[in-house]
Design a protein around this motif. Structure first.
Motif, PDB file in Angstrom:
ATOM      1  N   ILE A   1       2.403  -0.727  -2.477  1.00  0.00           N
ATOM      2  CA  ILE A   1       2.594  -1.623  -1.337  1.00  0.00           C
ATOM      3  C   ILE A   1       1.473  -2.653  -1.223  1.00  0.00           C
ATOM      4  O   ILE A   1       1.494  -3.491  -0.324  1.00  0.00           O
ATOM      5  CB  ILE A   1       2.707  -0.836  -0.013  1.00  0.00           C
ATOM      6  N   GLY A   2       0.512  -2.602  -2.131  1.00  0.00           N
ATOM      7  CA  GLY A   2      -0.576  -3.568  -2.091  1.00  0.00           C
ATOM      8  C   GLY A   2      -1.720  -3.147  -2.987  1.00  0.00           C
ATOM      9  O   GLY A   2      -1.595  -2.226  -3.794  1.00  0.00           O
ATOM     10  N   GLY A   3      -2.818  -3.847  -2.805  1.00  0.00           N
ATOM     11  CA  GLY A   3      -4.001  -3.568  -3.596  1.00  0.00           C
ATOM     12  C   GLY A   3      -5.253  -3.675  -2.745  1.00  0.00           C
ATOM     13  O   GLY A   3      -5.267  -4.354  -1.709  1.00  0.00           O
TER      14      GLY A   3
ATOM     15  N   TRP B   1       7.457  -0.492  -7.550  1.00  0.00           N
ATOM     16  CA  TRP B   1       6.825  -1.556  -6.781  1.00  0.00           C
ATOM     17  C   TRP B   1       7.681  -1.891  -5.563  1.00  0.00           C
ATOM     18  O   TRP B   1       8.889  -2.105  -5.683  1.00  0.00           O
ATOM     19  CB  TRP B   1       6.654  -2.808  -7.614  1.00  0.00           C
ATOM     20  N   GLU B   2       7.062  -1.986  -4.420  1.00  0.00           N
ATOM     21  CA  GLU B   2       7.734  -2.467  -3.203  1.00  0.00           C
ATOM     22  C   GLU B   2       8.081  -3.943  -3.422  1.00  0.00           C
ATOM     23  O   GLU B   2       7.316  -4.673  -4.056  1.00  0.00           O
ATOM     24  CB  GLU B   2       6.785  -2.302  -2.007  1.00  0.00           C
TER      25      GLU B   2
ATOM     26  N   TYR C   1      -8.500  -7.006  -0.054  1.00  0.00           N
ATOM     27  CA  TYR C   1      -7.291  -6.192   0.040  1.00  0.00           C
ATOM     28  C   TYR C   1      -6.116  -7.054   0.472  1.00  0.00           C
ATOM     29  O   TYR C   1      -6.279  -8.154   0.981  1.00  0.00           O
ATOM     30  CB  TYR C   1      -7.466  -5.037   1.026  1.00  0.00           C
ATOM     31  N   GLY C   2      -4.933  -6.511   0.251  1.00  0.00           N
ATOM     32  CA  GLY C   2      -3.708  -7.157   0.692  1.00  0.00           C
ATOM     33  C   GLY C   2      -2.545  -6.196   0.606  1.00  0.00           C
ATOM     34  O   GLY C   2      -2.528  -5.302  -0.247  1.00  0.00           O
ATOM     35  N   LEU C   3      -1.614  -6.363   1.511  1.00  0.00           N
ATOM     36  CA  LEU C   3      -0.397  -5.549   1.531  1.00  0.00           C
ATOM     37  C   LEU C   3       0.815  -6.459   1.503  1.00  0.00           C
ATOM     38  O   LEU C   3       0.764  -7.589   1.992  1.00  0.00           O
ATOM     39  CB  LEU C   3      -0.326  -4.698   2.806  1.00  0.00           C
TER      40      LEU C   3
END
Length: 164
Positions: free
Chosen positions: A76-78, A33-34, A95-97
């Motif tokens: 880096i996100g979903g 995970w970032e 979405y999100g980063l």
């Protein structure tokens, strides 16, 4: 459901095990995970996914996806669909980063892949929205081919449609 591969990304359908790790905030040893992932919104999505799996089964391909960089395999996100298509074939995306991944074109690249999947799976349209002050998210949807279709006092709405 297979991963969606783009030039720089892998969109990986979230599994029950991965959703449980996200809601617990405890990644498996190989999760990569970032920093900053999962964000609060990712945890919420994972929780709703677990509820859906328990009540109606896995919604894939119209479920949530982890966005991973191909270069280092870090999440880096979903990105994903809020639910399967309605009776008219309409779906909504979100979405999100993590902050360190923003501004690099990753969200638009991932969204183009998800739009292509939705079309291939028979969706008639994909909708999304962004707060008025979230110009970055509005740019993501425009860059992926979605068009503004309206607004209210809080958000601007976007959509893309195909003939069935």
């Amino acid at each position: 459901m297979a991963d969606l591969i783009t030039e720089r990304l892998v969109l990986h359908p979230i599994s029950v095990d991965e959703a449980e790790q996200m809601t617990a905030g405890e990644p498996a040893a190989d999760a990569h995970w970032e920093p900053g992932f999962p964000a609060e919104a990712d945890v919420s999505v994972a929780g709703r996914f677990l509820e859906r799996c328990a009540t109606t089964g896995d919604p894939q391909p119209f479920g949530p996806y982890l966005i991973r960089r191909r270069s280092d395999h870090r999440a880096i996100g979903g990105m994903g669909f809020h639910r399967p298509p309605d009776e008219h074939g309409n779906v909504t995306i979100g979405y999100g980063l993590v902050p360190s991944a923003r501004g690099k074109g990753y969200a638009s690249e991932a969204l183009r892949a998800l739009l292509s999947l939705a079309r291939a799976e028979g969706a008639a349209s994909v909708k999304g929205d962004a707060d008025h002050d979230n110009t970055a998210s509005q740019h993501v949807m425009r860059a992926a081919g979605m068009l503004p279709v309206g607004e209210d006092d809080r958000v601007r709405y976007f959509a893309i449609s195909w003939s069935r």
